[in-house]
Design an enzyme around this catalytic site. Structure first.
Site, PDB file in Angstrom:
ATOM      1  N   GLU A   1     119.798  -3.433   8.702  1.00  0.00           N
ATOM      2  CA  GLU A   1     119.178  -4.719   8.327  1.00  0.00           C
ATOM      3  C   GLU A   1     117.898  -4.972   9.132  1.00  0.00           C
ATOM      4  OE1 GLU A   1     117.943  -6.578   6.252  1.00  0.00           O
ATOM      5  OE2 GLU A   1     119.823  -7.427   5.495  1.00  0.00           O
TER       6      GLU A   1
ATOM      7  N   ASP B   1     119.872  -7.510   0.890  1.00  0.00           N
ATOM      8  CA  ASP B   1     119.425  -8.757   0.261  1.00  0.00           C
ATOM      9  C   ASP B   1     119.109  -8.553  -1.223  1.00  0.00           C
ATOM     10  OD1 ASP B   1     117.175  -7.218   0.400  1.00  0.00           O
ATOM     11  OD2 ASP B   1     116.028  -8.607   1.655  1.00  0.00           O
TER      12      ASP B   1
END
Ligand code: AHR
Ligand code: AHR
Ligand code: AHR
Length: 480
Positions: free
Chosen positions: A204, A279
């Site tokens: 991430e 995401d």
């Protein structure tokens, strides 16, 4: 034994096992994946031919004959019910209705395993699968392992062709909230040696090849079939990989967590993604054949045994095309088969691809505009490209799914956009010609303009009405 039997023996059992090509447990005989066909919306499950064996691709071929099929579910073989389905919108929207991602074509990634046909999951940009309610996955700083078998030649630099642990709310919730396999040649975050593609860990807000958030000595990958491994536990993680058809694994990195804040300890959330970023970034592309997630940090010895099992599975390439009529170097015409339009040929006017009425008395300029030289596929030589007869060096390509005749600029993106894989005609006549990079999309005329249409998709030119006819072309000799 299957890969998950080996992980269990090693004390780090699979909590999810996903494959459209084969059973990953010796005793598994349940459904591997579900396909949905375009003709009537019906679904069916595809299972192994025998317990522990290769998927029954013939059952898919029968079910999907003369129509299109999508992979709707990739079942979890672990018994935990951690199935992968169409990914919902998140930080980024997918291209389907309500921001969902596309589903993969069921025929985009044909292979053989020890000679038996099977299909992988061909992820085009926009395609993604997800499960946000996973049983047994690593959370926080808990240890886990994962592997995936990928097509090492199918990648791009977009974010992010991933398989692994991600956020449960489809949003970027911060550093350390993911731990997934990434494959591609993005250099926006980390990279390795050479020009890529690289195996990286998507943790991430970063793709990592080692402790340094930018560059570490991880190799560029050239294998057609690639075994990718990421594993991580408290202040410890590793990247390993190797040729999935022979030999052993190499360790590209093994050590402490990356130096920027947020990655030690980790804050894993435990969802599973395929083909997208945490995401729902949907710009990556790649091909997935099989993969698993484990609980606990697998030993190198366990992974080495899994690699030997993968090699023994005998992955190999097979034909990407069916039907006949296309020979490299020959000159062809493509005549429409839709009732009322059968006097029209796929042609071009300048950069615009269209269908035009051509007869024996047409001007030779029009005949040339409706004639194409067959070339080996610029982006994949197992398929074809179509060079303009009257504009040598220019090829049919799609852009925003609209067909154009453009000069070859030599870029990887152009070559891929200009590569098409003919199949036997969906309406029983001639050939239907799918885009190599978007196997759900086929060369179609719509209002007499050329597109790559998907059957029943969101674009006007995706209309299901007369789809099979609009994508079926009689292949003939060149007209000029
Ligand atoms: O870490 C790379 C990507 O950054 C993640 O996959 C995504 O969630 C974010 O955009
Ligand atoms: O046609 C779809 C995509 O549109 C092409 O792959 C890309 O070049 C353009 O953005
Ligand atoms: O391209 C001609 C026609 O236009 C197609 O057959 C139809 O799908 C669209 O309306």
């Amino acid at each position: 034994a299957g890969p998950c039997d080996l992980y269990a023996t090693g004390g780090t059992p699979c909590i999810a096992a996903h494959s459209t090509t084969r059973a990953l447990y010796n005793s598994f005989s349940g459904a591997l994946y579900q396909v949905k066909r375009g003709s009537d919306g019906a679904t069916t499950n595809i299972s192994p031919l025998t317990a522990g064996g290769v998927a029954n691709a013939g059952a898919q071929d029968t079910f999907c004959a003369r129509t299109t099929c999508l992979i709707t579910v990739i079942y979890d073989q672990s018994g935990r019910g951690n199935h992968l389905t169409q990914a919902p919108p998140g930080g980024f929207q997918g291209p389907e209705a309500n921001g969902y991602d596309n589903l993969a074509s069921a025929i985009g990634a044909p292979v053989t395993l020890n000679g038996q046909k099977a299909y992988g999951v061909f992820i085009s940009p926009g395609t993604g699968y997800r499960n946000n309610a996973v049983s047994g996955s690593a959370k926080g700083d808990q240890a886990e392992g994962m592997y995936a078998i990928l097509d090492g030649t199918h990648f791009n630099g977009g974010c992010c062709f991933d398989y692994g642990n991600a956020e449960t709310n489809n949003l970027d919730t911060g550093n350390g909230h993911m731990e997934a396999i990434y494959y591609g040649d993005s250099t926006y975050w980390g990279s390795g040696t050479g020009n890529g593609p690289w195996l990286m860990a998507d943790l991430e807000n970063g793709l990592f090849t080692g402790r340094n958030p930018k560059n570490n000595p991880a190799p560029s990958i050239t294998n057609r079939f690639f075994t990718a491994i990421v594993k991580g536990g408290p202040n410890q993680w590793a990247l390993r990989g190797g040729n999935a058809v022979s030999g052993s694994l190499s360790t590209y990195f093994s050590g402490a967590r990356p130096t920027p804040s947020g990655y030690n300890p980790m804050s894993k959330e435990g969802a599973i993604i395929l083909g997208i970023g945490g995401d729902n970034s949907v710009s990556g592309q790649g091909t997935f054949y099989e993969g698993v997630m484990t609980t606990g940090y697998p030993s190198d010895a366990t992974e080495n045994a899994v690699q030997a099992n993968i090699v023994a599975a005998g992955y190999a390439t097979t034909s990407l095309t069916s039907g006949s009529g296309f020979n490299v170097g020959s000159s062809v015409s493509l005549r429409a088969t839709t009732s009322g339009y059968t006097d029209r040929y796929l042609a071009h006017t300048g950069a615009t691809v269209n269908s035009q009425v051509v007869t024996s008395s047409s001007a030779s300029s029009l005949k040339q505009q409706a004639t194409w030289t067959v070339r080996a596929g610029l982006g994949n030589s197992a398929c074809f490209s179509f060079e303009s007869r009257d504009q040598p060096g220019s090829f049919i390509r799609h852009y925003d799914f609209i067909l154009k005749v453009n000069a070859n600029d030599g870029s990887k993106a152009f070559k891929e956009d200009a590569t098409f894989c003919p199949q036997s005609g969906l309406n029983g006549q001639g050939s239907s010609i799918r885009a190599w990079g978007y196997p759900t999309r086929w060369i179609r005329h719509y209002d007499n303009v050329g597109y790559v249409g998907s059957n029943g998709g969101v674009k006007t030119f995706d209309a299901a009405k007369s789809f099979n006819d609009d994508v079926s072309w009689v292949v003939g000799a060149g007209l000029a």
